[in-house]
Design a protein around this motif. Structure first.
Motif, short mmCIF file in Angstrom:
data_model
loop_
_atom_site.label_atom_id
_atom_site.label_comp_id
_atom_site.label_asym_id
_atom_site.label_seq_id
_atom_site.Cartn_x
_atom_site.Cartn_y
_atom_site.Cartn_z
N ASN A 112 0.80 -1.22 0.00
CA ASN A 112 0.00 0.00 0.00
C ASN A 112 0.83 1.27 0.00
O ASN A 112 0.31 2.36 -0.25
N GLY A 115 -0.27 4.88 1.67
CA GLY A 115 -1.73 5.01 1.58
C GLY A 115 -2.33 5.83 2.71
O GLY A 115 -3.33 6.52 2.53
N GLU A 119 -4.86 9.02 2.24
CA GLU A 119 -6.18 9.05 2.88
C GLU A 119 -6.34 10.31 3.74
O GLU A 119 -7.38 10.97 3.70
N GLU A 195 4.82 -1.85 6.01
CA GLU A 195 3.41 -1.55 5.70
C GLU A 195 2.75 -0.91 6.92
O GLU A 195 3.00 -1.29 8.06
N PRO A 197 -1.08 -0.15 7.07
CA PRO A 197 -2.37 -0.09 6.38
C PRO A 197 -3.57 0.10 7.30
O PRO A 197 -4.72 -0.08 6.86
N THR A 199 -6.00 1.98 8.41
CA THR A 199 -6.75 3.20 8.18
C THR A 199 -8.20 2.83 7.90
O THR A 199 -8.49 1.71 7.45
N ALA A 202 -8.81 1.61 4.19
CA ALA A 202 -8.22 0.30 3.91
C ALA A 202 -9.05 -0.80 4.55
O ALA A 202 -9.33 -1.83 3.91
N LEU A 206 -11.17 -3.85 2.74
CA LEU A 206 -10.90 -5.26 3.02
C LEU A 206 -12.16 -5.95 3.56
O LEU A 206 -12.41 -7.12 3.25
N GLU A 237 0.18 -3.82 10.96
CA GLU A 237 1.27 -2.98 10.47
C GLU A 237 2.59 -3.57 10.93
O GLU A 237 2.63 -4.40 11.85
#
Length: 412
Positions: A112, A115, A119, A195, A197, A199, A202, A206, A237
């Protein structure tokens, strides 16, 4: 054409760095992984979402680990990578202040990238207007800036790139780094993945695709690789970094060689955007290529750190593939039961854990494995960590888009 064993210089792992939901630093992460203590917990930043829990790094304050003058221009993914890289470099006995930066490369994997920065800045655009957008968004968010930023911080001027093969990104980076060393393009490579991710966007995405566990009332039990009652992954993460050098160079400078990158195989399912090919044909092909390039047979493998994502489709496909290739001999584990699934960082973190299994003769348990799926007929370690003599180990990573990457790591 059949794969053949790698020839040329041997590639050594001389340093490790890990930042994970299991802890900040290799020792802390390894201790919790071996204890089999899950880290998934309700996450206030995900409040209001259908799935509101994650595997977040505990008590991580970037300013406690990094120069505050650099933090403002780094996405969290880069911050995690730099913390892990600093640990790995120190572990290798190297000093960026005096190394020949022209001979130091960086190859990192991520899914990602920045990302979280995108965002955050999009939220500002919508609610506050374009004049509030950070002028740094295009030097923080792009995936290449993960490696680019580390080059700036570490004075590394050799080959510099990011691999993006979804959840296989870390092993792809490590294998690419090994090839740079074998081609004499550099003398040291900082390799791995990072990573961040966790958030709302995200997690909402998912959830919508059905990838996440929905055990919101019991998040610590949610990630349960190979268990009959698994219902999805828990996103996490983290960062895992390995320092790689040619073994001869490491020995010449008196460095400790922790393990060797012995082989690598890769393939694409070419089947579905997010689901694995249920036959496991191409994951098996990647595995057999990795073994061939390492010059070992399936019977030589003592341990497999599996992808083991806790999703219904992946675990059964991988488990049945492992049975076809190895039978019941190697001890299999998935450390995601503790750390969660850190996407593009997962395979790099697991490569580090695999090195530690080789060094310590200890295979971590698969957390939350209470009733092994009867269709997965392999020796999965559960309950307590298992003492074992490990000379050759394999770590698997499979990602969206049918990306398959398999590393063979052997004892020093």
């Amino acid at each position: 054409m059949a794969a053949t064993a790698w020839t040329g210089p041997e590639v050594a792992v001389t340093g490790l760095g890990v930042v994970s939901a299991a802890g900040i630093g290799v020792a802390t992460s390894w201790e919790r992984v071996c204890a089999g203590l899950p880290t998934a917990a309700t996450d206030p930043e995900l409040a209001g979402l259908p799935v509101d829990f994650s595997c977040r790094i505990p008590d991580f304050e970037p300013q406690d680990h990094l120069d505050p003058r650099s933090l403002w221009r780094m996405d969290r993914t880069t911050q995690l990578a730099l913390v892990a890289a600093n640990e790995a470099i120190a572990d290798a006995g190297l000093d960026p202040a005096v190394w020949d930066g022209a001979r130091v490369g960086i190859v990192l994997g991520t899914s990602n990238g920045g990302g979280g920065t995108l965002e955050r800045e999009h939220t500002r655009l919508v609610h506050e207007g374009p004049e509030w957008i950070s002028p740094l968004v295009w030097v923080m968010a792009p995936v290449n800036m993960l490696a680019g930023s580390l080059a700036i911080e570490l004075g590394a001027h050799g080959p510099n790139l990011v691999t993006a093969t979804a959840c296989a990104s870390g092993p792809t980076a490590i294998a690419t780094a090994a090839q740079f060393l074998r081609a004499d393009m550099c003398d040291v490579v900082i390799a791995g993945g990072a990573e961040a991710p966790i958030t709302p966007m995200a997690f909402a995405g998912l959830y919508q695709m059905g990838a996440l566990s929905q055990r919101t009332t019991a998040p610590a039990q949610a990630c349960r690789p190979f268990d009959s009652d698994r219902d999805g992954m828990v996103a996490a993460e983290g960062a895992g970094i390995l320092v790689l050098e040619r073994s001869a160079d490491a020995r010449a400078r008196g460095a400790r060689i922790r393990a060797r990158i012995a082989g690598y195989g890769a393939s694409a399912d070419g089947y579905h955007l997010s689901a694995p090919d249920p036959t496991g044909t191409h994951a098996e092909a990647a595995t057999r290529i990795a073994l061939a390039t390492a010059g070992v047979s399936p019977g030589d493998v003592d341990h497999v750190n599996a992808h083991g994502s806790s999703t219904p489709l992946n675990d059964i496909t991988e488990g049945q593939m492992l049975r076809r290739v190895y039978g019941d001999r190697p001890a299999v584990t998935s450390t995601k039961g503790v750390t969660g699934h850190a996407l593009g960082a997962a395979g790099a973190m697991e490569a580090a854990f695999t090195v530690l299994s080789l060094e310590n003769g200890l295979i971590p348990p698969t957390a939350n494995l209470e009733c092994q799926d009867p269709e997965i007929d392999v020796d999965v370690v559960a309950g307590d960590a298992r003492k074992a003599h490990v000379d050759v180990a394999v770590t698997n990573s499979f990602g969206f888009g049918g990306q398959n990457a398999v590393l063979v790591i052997s004892a020093a």
